[in-house]
Design a protein around this motif. Structure first.
Motif, PDB file in Angstrom:
ATOM      1  N   PRO A 147       0.777  -1.269   0.071  1.00  0.00           N
ATOM      2  CA  PRO A 147      -0.080   0.055  -0.031  1.00  0.00           C
ATOM      3  C   PRO A 147       0.838   1.194  -0.080  1.00  0.00           C
ATOM      4  O   PRO A 147       1.908   1.442   0.528  1.00  0.00           O
ATOM      5  CB  PRO A 147      -0.723  -0.152   1.373  1.00  0.00           C
ATOM      6  N   ASP A 148       0.093   2.277  -0.434  1.00  0.00           N
ATOM      7  CA  ASP A 148       0.724   3.675  -0.605  1.00  0.00           C
ATOM      8  C   ASP A 148       1.140   4.299   0.749  1.00  0.00           C
ATOM      9  O   ASP A 148       2.042   4.981   0.917  1.00  0.00           O
ATOM     10  CB  ASP A 148       0.031   4.517  -1.490  1.00  0.00           C
ATOM     11  N   ASP A 149       0.252   4.096   1.732  1.00  0.00           N
ATOM     12  CA  ASP A 149       0.382   4.844   3.096  1.00  0.00           C
ATOM     13  C   ASP A 149       1.845   4.456   3.742  1.00  0.00           C
ATOM     14  O   ASP A 149       2.475   5.037   4.490  1.00  0.00           O
ATOM     15  CB  ASP A 149      -0.789   4.811   3.988  1.00  0.00           C
ATOM     16  N   ALA A 150       1.913   3.115   3.544  1.00  0.00           N
ATOM     17  CA  ALA A 150       3.083   2.543   4.225  1.00  0.00           C
ATOM     18  C   ALA A 150       4.443   3.214   3.329  1.00  0.00           C
ATOM     19  O   ALA A 150       5.306   3.480   4.064  1.00  0.00           O
ATOM     20  CB  ALA A 150       3.288   0.929   3.943  1.00  0.00           C
ATOM     21  N   LEU A 151       4.189   3.509   2.032  1.00  0.00           N
ATOM     22  CA  LEU A 151       5.493   4.169   1.407  1.00  0.00           C
ATOM     23  C   LEU A 151       5.526   5.607   2.055  1.00  0.00           C
ATOM     24  O   LEU A 151       6.917   5.911   2.356  1.00  0.00           O
ATOM     25  CB  LEU A 151       5.229   4.116   0.089  1.00  0.00           C
ATOM     26  N   ALA A 152       4.475   6.276   2.008  1.00  0.00           N
ATOM     27  CA  ALA A 152       4.799   7.706   2.576  1.00  0.00           C
ATOM     28  C   ALA A 152       5.126   7.829   4.154  1.00  0.00           C
ATOM     29  O   ALA A 152       5.716   8.425   4.566  1.00  0.00           O
ATOM     30  CB  ALA A 152       3.186   8.237   2.710  1.00  0.00           C
ATOM     31  N   ALA A 153       4.634   6.510   4.852  1.00  0.00           N
ATOM     32  CA  ALA A 153       5.371   6.343   6.434  1.00  0.00           C
ATOM     33  C   ALA A 153       6.638   6.124   6.522  1.00  0.00           C
ATOM     34  O   ALA A 153       7.119   5.826   7.256  1.00  0.00           O
ATOM     35  CB  ALA A 153       4.238   5.388   6.996  1.00  0.00           C
ATOM     36  N   GLY A 154       7.432   5.835   5.274  1.00  0.00           N
ATOM     37  CA  GLY A 154       8.772   5.624   5.206  1.00  0.00           C
ATOM     38  C   GLY A 154       9.265   4.224   5.538  1.00  0.00           C
ATOM     39  O   GLY A 154      10.534   4.095   6.002  1.00  0.00           O
ATOM     40  N   VAL A 155       8.472   3.413   5.332  1.00  0.00           N
ATOM     41  CA  VAL A 155       8.760   1.743   5.743  1.00  0.00           C
ATOM     42  C   VAL A 155      10.157   1.463   4.910  1.00  0.00           C
ATOM     43  O   VAL A 155      10.895   0.756   5.497  1.00  0.00           O
ATOM     44  CB  VAL A 155       7.632   0.839   5.364  1.00  0.00           C
ATOM     45  N   VAL A 156      10.018   1.763   3.719  1.00  0.00           N
ATOM     46  CA  VAL A 156      11.186   1.617   2.908  1.00  0.00           C
ATOM     47  C   VAL A 156      12.449   2.329   3.388  1.00  0.00           C
ATOM     48  O   VAL A 156      13.732   1.567   3.409  1.00  0.00           O
ATOM     49  CB  VAL A 156      11.045   2.001   1.369  1.00  0.00           C
ATOM     50  N   ASP A 157      12.466   3.554   3.563  1.00  0.00           N
ATOM     51  CA  ASP A 157      13.668   4.272   4.175  1.00  0.00           C
ATOM     52  C   ASP A 157      14.146   3.207   5.438  1.00  0.00           C
ATOM     53  O   ASP A 157      15.559   3.077   5.544  1.00  0.00           O
ATOM     54  CB  ASP A 157      13.185   5.568   4.755  1.00  0.00           C
ATOM     55  N   VAL A 158      13.285   3.037   6.418  1.00  0.00           N
ATOM     56  CA  VAL A 158      13.639   2.247   7.491  1.00  0.00           C
ATOM     57  C   VAL A 158      14.542   0.807   7.319  1.00  0.00           C
ATOM     58  O   VAL A 158      15.464   0.838   7.900  1.00  0.00           O
ATOM     59  CB  VAL A 158      12.330   1.932   8.312  1.00  0.00           C
ATOM     60  N   PHE A 159      13.644  -0.009   6.430  1.00  0.00           N
ATOM     61  CA  PHE A 159      14.403  -1.107   5.918  1.00  0.00           C
ATOM     62  C   PHE A 159      15.909  -0.881   5.250  1.00  0.00           C
ATOM     63  O   PHE A 159      16.797  -1.523   5.393  1.00  0.00           O
ATOM     64  CB  PHE A 159      13.434  -1.834   4.958  1.00  0.00           C
ATOM     65  N   GLU A 160      15.941  -0.003   4.335  1.00  0.00           N
ATOM     66  CA  GLU A 160      17.310   0.308   3.637  1.00  0.00           C
ATOM     67  C   GLU A 160      18.379   0.744   4.545  1.00  0.00           C
ATOM     68  O   GLU A 160      19.245   0.137   4.503  1.00  0.00           O
ATOM     69  CB  GLU A 160      16.829   1.231   2.474  1.00  0.00           C
ATOM     70  N   ASP A 161      17.848   1.483   5.345  1.00  0.00           N
ATOM     71  CA  ASP A 161      18.978   2.236   6.461  1.00  0.00           C
ATOM     72  C   ASP A 161      19.448   1.146   7.288  1.00  0.00           C
ATOM     73  O   ASP A 161      20.437   1.209   7.876  1.00  0.00           O
ATOM     74  CB  ASP A 161      18.153   3.223   7.031  1.00  0.00           C
ATOM     75  N   ALA A 162      18.563   0.143   7.524  1.00  0.00           N
ATOM     76  CA  ALA A 162      18.846  -1.065   8.335  1.00  0.00           C
ATOM     77  C   ALA A 162      19.693  -2.287   7.598  1.00  0.00           C
ATOM     78  O   ALA A 162      20.147  -3.202   7.915  1.00  0.00           O
ATOM     79  CB  ALA A 162      17.794  -1.730   9.152  1.00  0.00           C
ATOM     80  N   GLY A 163      19.772  -1.850   5.970  1.00  0.00           N
ATOM     81  CA  GLY A 163      20.346  -2.979   5.318  1.00  0.00           C
ATOM     82  C   GLY A 163      19.629  -3.976   4.944  1.00  0.00           C
ATOM     83  O   GLY A 163      20.296  -5.291   4.447  1.00  0.00           O
ATOM     84  N   LEU A 164      18.283  -4.025   4.783  1.00  0.00           N
ATOM     85  CA  LEU A 164      17.438  -5.043   4.590  1.00  0.00           C
ATOM     86  C   LEU A 164      16.893  -4.797   2.932  1.00  0.00           C
ATOM     87  O   LEU A 164      16.471  -3.349   2.598  1.00  0.00           O
ATOM     88  CB  LEU A 164      16.518  -5.295   5.422  1.00  0.00           C
ATOM     89  N   ARG A 165      16.685  -5.902   2.348  1.00  0.00           N
ATOM     90  CA  ARG A 165      16.123  -5.481   0.941  1.00  0.00           C
ATOM     91  C   ARG A 165      14.923  -5.513   0.793  1.00  0.00           C
ATOM     92  O   ARG A 165      13.858  -6.151   1.465  1.00  0.00           O
ATOM     93  CB  ARG A 165      16.523  -6.689   0.101  1.00  0.00           C
ATOM     94  N   ILE A 166      14.365  -4.360   0.405  1.00  0.00           N
ATOM     95  CA  ILE A 166      12.955  -4.102   0.217  1.00  0.00           C
ATOM     96  C   ILE A 166      12.489  -3.463  -1.275  1.00  0.00           C
ATOM     97  O   ILE A 166      13.227  -2.744  -1.834  1.00  0.00           O
ATOM     98  CB  ILE A 166      12.348  -3.231   1.452  1.00  0.00           C
ATOM     99  N   PHE A 167      11.511  -3.885  -1.809  1.00  0.00           N
ATOM    100  CA  PHE A 167      10.970  -3.090  -2.719  1.00  0.00           C
ATOM    101  C   PHE A 167       9.905  -2.128  -2.807  1.00  0.00           C
ATOM    102  O   PHE A 167       8.828  -2.241  -2.102  1.00  0.00           O
ATOM    103  CB  PHE A 167      10.044  -4.524  -3.694  1.00  0.00           C
ATOM    104  N   GLY A 168      10.498  -1.103  -3.259  1.00  0.00           N
ATOM    105  CA  GLY A 168       9.336   0.194  -3.231  1.00  0.00           C
ATOM    106  C   GLY A 168      10.536   1.407  -2.968  1.00  0.00           C
ATOM    107  O   GLY A 168      11.415   1.360  -2.676  1.00  0.00           O
ATOM    108  N   PRO A 169       9.721   2.520  -3.548  1.00  0.00           N
ATOM    109  CA  PRO A 169      10.456   3.821  -3.582  1.00  0.00           C
ATOM    110  C   PRO A 169      10.658   4.473  -1.825  1.00  0.00           C
ATOM    111  O   PRO A 169       9.642   3.972  -1.025  1.00  0.00           O
ATOM    112  CB  PRO A 169       9.696   4.916  -4.245  1.00  0.00           C
ATOM    113  N   ARG A 170      11.546   5.209  -1.631  1.00  0.00           N
ATOM    114  CA  ARG A 170      11.670   5.810  -0.389  1.00  0.00           C
ATOM    115  C   ARG A 170      10.537   6.919  -0.165  1.00  0.00           C
ATOM    116  O   ARG A 170      10.007   7.336  -1.221  1.00  0.00           O
ATOM    117  CB  ARG A 170      13.163   6.412  -0.099  1.00  0.00           C
TER     118      ARG A 170
END
Ligand code: AMP
Ligand code: GLY
Length: 425
Positions: A72-95
């Motif tokens: 969902p879009d609200d998860a992207l807006a909430a920065g879930v991708v940012d949190v995963f990427e910053d922790a070094g985990l692979r995630i599909f979606g834009p920051r």
């Protein structure tokens, strides 16, 4: 060892992604957070909200998730991708910074205007009196949009100044969409045929998917209220080679140039909603995620493995990918709760699921469903997406409705004209 995949969300899109990804020989296990009764049949549901970045991250670490796919879009807006990427985990979606192209219509309009991407002429307002003054002197119809995310319901097409006035009141004074409606975009009404474009974007290039058409209005003949989408077809039947070339040159190429110029990074699915007008394709909105119910028809037509596509998007290697698409057409018919997109009841027993699934060429994707004591109950507005795949749109459509006819629940509503020959606008 095979891959462990976590999909966030609980809609039909997420069931369709889980269905497709679980077919990959490389995938060992699929989790859905929180998922629905459909994803539970394929993998394991975990009771974590798609916006709970910390909860998802802890789960992903504990269960050694190799790849997380955001629905969902609200998860992207909430920065879930940012949190995963910053922790070094692979995630599909834009920051979140790039996902603003979806979460703020004003941001998206400004981006399009600055980068020469065709879209409806517009003005934005944070003051309701100014918005009213503008609407009083405008030509009609006119479109009033809440700036933020409003589940596809924040767009009001006003036939006259009185309706525009009511829309401004709804968004800015009654605050029906909360903070999302404090700012509004007022734009020109575009005439044409709508079409949904999906393209994987890997930061430097893109890979275009087949075009789809959604049916956004609740009722047959495109009447009634706007919904999240009542059914889709793929291909849309309105995008020929020449139009594809224009969509690439005027929308996707300029999008990539704009992203670069603005110093944004975009990796994930870009899904522009287009109006094909007499002047050419124009962007109605940018979505930064997979469409729902567009995903349901796209996964039916994708014959090759989806895992490498998602990995290449993250790794910036999409140029090496050559997905194989089925020549057959796919149609998805949404079965919704009575009253949707307004208020509706939940907890109705769903009948006929196994009969529908038994039909060759039919695949039923769950959306708002919940398993309870061996029964499947309704738990949302859009409940199921019944898909049919066959050579030719007519055959695919007949198949989807054959499946849909087997299913029933109290108050069920659907459109009967998904993929039917269009009236010309
Ligand atoms: P959006 O969420 O911006 O895509 O808007 C939802 C729906 O409203 C679209 O799918 C269109 O059917 C309709 N819509 C939005 N903007 C316009 C426009 N400028 N002209 C005509 N229809 C529009
Ligand atoms: N079907 C439209 C959307 O996903 O936004």
């Amino acid at each position: 060892m095979g891959m462990r995949i976590l999909i966030t969300g609980s809609g039909g899109r997420e069931h369709a992604l889980a269905w497709k990804l679980s077919q990959s020989s490389r995938v060992e296990r699929v989790y859905a957070a929180p998922g629905n009764a459909g994803t539970a049949l394929i993998g394991e549901n975990v009771p974590i909200s798609p916006e709970d970045a910390a909860g998802l991250l802890a789960f992903a670490r504990e269960h050694r998730i190799d790849l997380t796919v955001v629905g969902p879009d609200d998860a992207l807006a909430a920065g879930v991708v940012d949190v995963f990427e910053d922790a070094g985990l692979r995630i599909f979606g834009p920051r979140a910074a790039a996902a603003r192209l979806e979460s703020s219509k004003a941001f998206a309009k400004d981006f399009m205007q600055r980068h020469g991407i065709p879209t409806a002429a517009y003005r934005e307002f944070t003051d309701s009196a100014e918005a009213r003054d503008y609407c009083r002197a405008a030509n009609y119809p006119l479109v009033v949009k809440a700036d933020g995310l409003a589940l596809g319901k924040g767009v009001i097409i006003a036939a006259d100044a009185e309706q525009a006035d009511a829309a401004i009141r709804t968004c800015m004074e009654d605050k029906v969409f909360g903070a999302a409606g404090m700012k509004v975009v007022v734009e020109e009404f575009l005439v044409g045929v709508e079409c949904s474009i999906h393209a994987l974007v890997d930061g430097s290039g893109y890979l275009l998917f087949p075009d789809c058409r959604d049916h956004k209005k609740a009722l047959d003949g495109d009447l009634g209220l706007n919904t999240g989408g009542m059914g889709t077809i793929c291909p849309s039947g309105t995008v020929d080679e020449e139009m594809t070339a224009r969509i690439r040159a005027e929308i996707l190429d300029r999008f990539m140039a704009g992203i670069r110029a603005d110093g944004l990074s975009f990796r994930g699915m870009l899904f522009p909603g287009l109006m094909l007008t007499a002047e050419g394709p124009k962007v109605l909105e940018f979505n930064c995620r997979w469409g729902d119910p567009e995903t349901q028809v796209l996964v039916r037509r994708l014959n090759s493995d989806m895992v490498p596509l998602l990995e290449a998007t993250i790794d910036g290697t999409l140029t090496d990918q050559f997905p194989v698409w089925d020549d057959a057409a796919a149609v998805c018919v949404i079965l919704a709760s009575g009253g949707y997109p307004g208020a509706y009841e939940k907890g109705k027993a769903i009948h006929g699921l196994s009969k529908a699934a038994f039909i060759e060429g039919v695949e039923v994707f769950h959306a708002g469903t919940k398993a309870s004591d061996g029964q499947v109950l309704t738990s949302g507005g859009r409940v199921l997406g019944v898909t049919g795949k066959a050579l030719g749109l007519e055959a695919a459509r007949a198949l989807a409705y054959l499946g849909a006819d087997e299913i029933s629940f109290d108050g069920m509503q659907r459109r009967n004209d998904i993929g039917a020959p269009r009236r010309m606008p």
